[in-house]
Design an enzyme around this catalytic site. Structure first.
Site, PDB file in Angstrom:
ATOM      1  CG  ASN A  86      -1.885  -1.005   1.294  1.00 25.14           C
ATOM      2  OD1 ASN A  86      -2.610  -1.472   0.182  1.00 25.14           O
ATOM      3  ND2 ASN A  86      -2.075  -1.739   2.286  1.00 25.14           N
ATOM      4  CB  VAL A  95       3.075   1.083   9.142  1.00 22.63           C
ATOM      5  CG1 VAL A  95       4.392   1.361   9.776  1.00 22.63           C
ATOM      6  CG2 VAL A  95       2.226   0.806  10.356  1.00 22.63           C
ATOM      7  CG  HIS A  99       4.349  -2.369   5.227  1.00 20.93           C
ATOM      8  ND1 HIS A  99       4.260  -1.083   5.545  1.00 20.93           N
ATOM      9  CD2 HIS A  99       3.117  -2.840   5.326  1.00 20.93           C
ATOM     10  CE1 HIS A  99       3.129  -0.561   5.556  1.00 20.93           C
ATOM     11  NE2 HIS A  99       2.299  -1.613   5.399  1.00 20.93           N
ATOM     12  CG  HIS A 101       0.134  -6.118   3.714  1.00 20.78           C
ATOM     13  ND1 HIS A 101      -0.426  -6.107   4.949  1.00 20.78           N
ATOM     14  CD2 HIS A 101       0.234  -4.949   3.409  1.00 20.78           C
ATOM     15  CE1 HIS A 101      -0.667  -4.921   5.379  1.00 20.78           C
ATOM     16  NE2 HIS A 101       0.179  -4.161   4.462  1.00 20.78           N
TER      17      HIS A 101
HETATM   18  P1  5GP Z   1      -0.570  -0.914   5.989  1.00 25.09           P
HETATM   19  O1  5GP Z   1      -1.901  -0.323   6.222  1.00 25.09           O
HETATM   20  O2  5GP Z   1       0.273   0.209   6.275  1.00 25.09           O
HETATM   21  O3  5GP Z   1      -0.417  -1.165   4.524  1.00 25.09           O
HETATM   22  O4  5GP Z   1      -0.220  -1.958   6.879  1.00 25.09           O
HETATM   23  C1  5GP Z   1       0.088  -1.700   8.294  1.00 25.09           C
HETATM   24  C2  5GP Z   1       0.117  -3.255   9.079  1.00 25.09           C
HETATM   25  O5  5GP Z   1       1.003  -3.250  10.189  1.00 25.09           O
HETATM   26  C3  5GP Z   1      -1.368  -3.633   9.225  1.00 25.09           C
HETATM   27  O6  5GP Z   1      -1.850  -4.885   8.700  1.00 25.09           O
HETATM   28  C4  5GP Z   1      -1.220  -3.687  10.998  1.00 25.09           C
HETATM   29  O7  5GP Z   1      -1.802  -4.706  11.380  1.00 25.09           O
HETATM   30  C5  5GP Z   1       0.247  -4.064  11.011  1.00 25.09           C
HETATM   31  N1  5GP Z   1       0.802  -3.652  12.189  1.00 25.09           N
HETATM   32  C6  5GP Z   1       0.695  -2.251  12.925  1.00 25.09           C
HETATM   33  N2  5GP Z   1       1.304  -2.044  13.913  1.00 25.09           N
HETATM   34  C7  5GP Z   1       2.018  -3.269  14.112  1.00 25.09           C
HETATM   35  C8  5GP Z   1       2.733  -4.069  15.319  1.00 25.09           C
HETATM   36  O8  5GP Z   1       3.131  -3.111  16.113  1.00 25.09           O
HETATM   37  N3  5GP Z   1       3.390  -5.162  15.096  1.00 25.09           N
HETATM   38  C9  5GP Z   1       2.853  -5.831  14.182  1.00 25.09           C
HETATM   39  N4  5GP Z   1       3.360  -7.075  13.938  1.00 25.09           N
HETATM   40  N5  5GP Z   1       2.201  -5.603  13.031  1.00 25.09           N
HETATM   41  C10 5GP Z   1       1.701  -4.215  13.033  1.00 25.09           C
END
Ligand code: 5GP
Length: 115
Positions: A86, A95, A99, A101
């Site tokens: 994303n 975040v 990253h 997924h």
């Molecule tokens: P985004 O929406 O930015 O693509 O995905 C961020 C991902 O980070 C989400 O799926 C969320 O659940 C995961 N995430 C956020 N904080 C933490 C954390 O402290 N530890 C882990 N393992 N995953 C996290």
């Protein structure tokens, strides 16, 4: 700005790390959306895909290679899986540490929601 992912990479806060090398780290998502939901991140803090530069090419490539290896370890290489990155608001990025997924272990459904 430091994100939670940098603290996971450094070991400052705990996570279920499934793979780590000199370029990337992979750990289980804290709120899994599928039986396998793993995040693969560059160890270097790059905020978004937009912020990648030529010097990050090795880490970006390693993210893909590691995705395939982890999928095999998780037993989902043959059944299949989805890789998602994303970016920014419309991509739904929360975040701001790049990253990828890795999602699998069930049918992942349509690629994106229809509006
Ligand atoms: P985004 O929406 O930015 O693509 O995905 C961020 C991902 O980070 C989400 O799926 C969320 O659940 C995961 N995430 C956020 N904080 C933490 C954390 O402290 N530890 C882990 N393992 N995953 C996290």
């Amino acid at each position: 700005m430091t994100t939670i992912f940098e603290k996971i990479i450094s070991g400052e806060i705990p996570a279920d790390i499934v793979y780590q090398d000199e370029l990337v780290t992979a750990f289980r998502d804290i709120h899994p959306l599928a039986p396998t939901h793993i995040l693969i991140v560059p160890n270097k803090a790059v905020a978004t895909v937009n912020d990648l530069s030529e010097e990050d090419a090795a880490a970006a490539g390693r993210m893909l290679l590691v995705a395939g290896r982890i999928a095999a370890q998780e037993g989902i290489a043959e059944s299949g899986y989805r890789l998602i990155i994303n970016c920014n608001r419309d991509g739904g990025q929360e975040v701001f540490h790049l990253h990828m997924h890795l999602l699998g272990g069930r049918r992942m459904g349509p690629m994106v929601a229809r509006n």
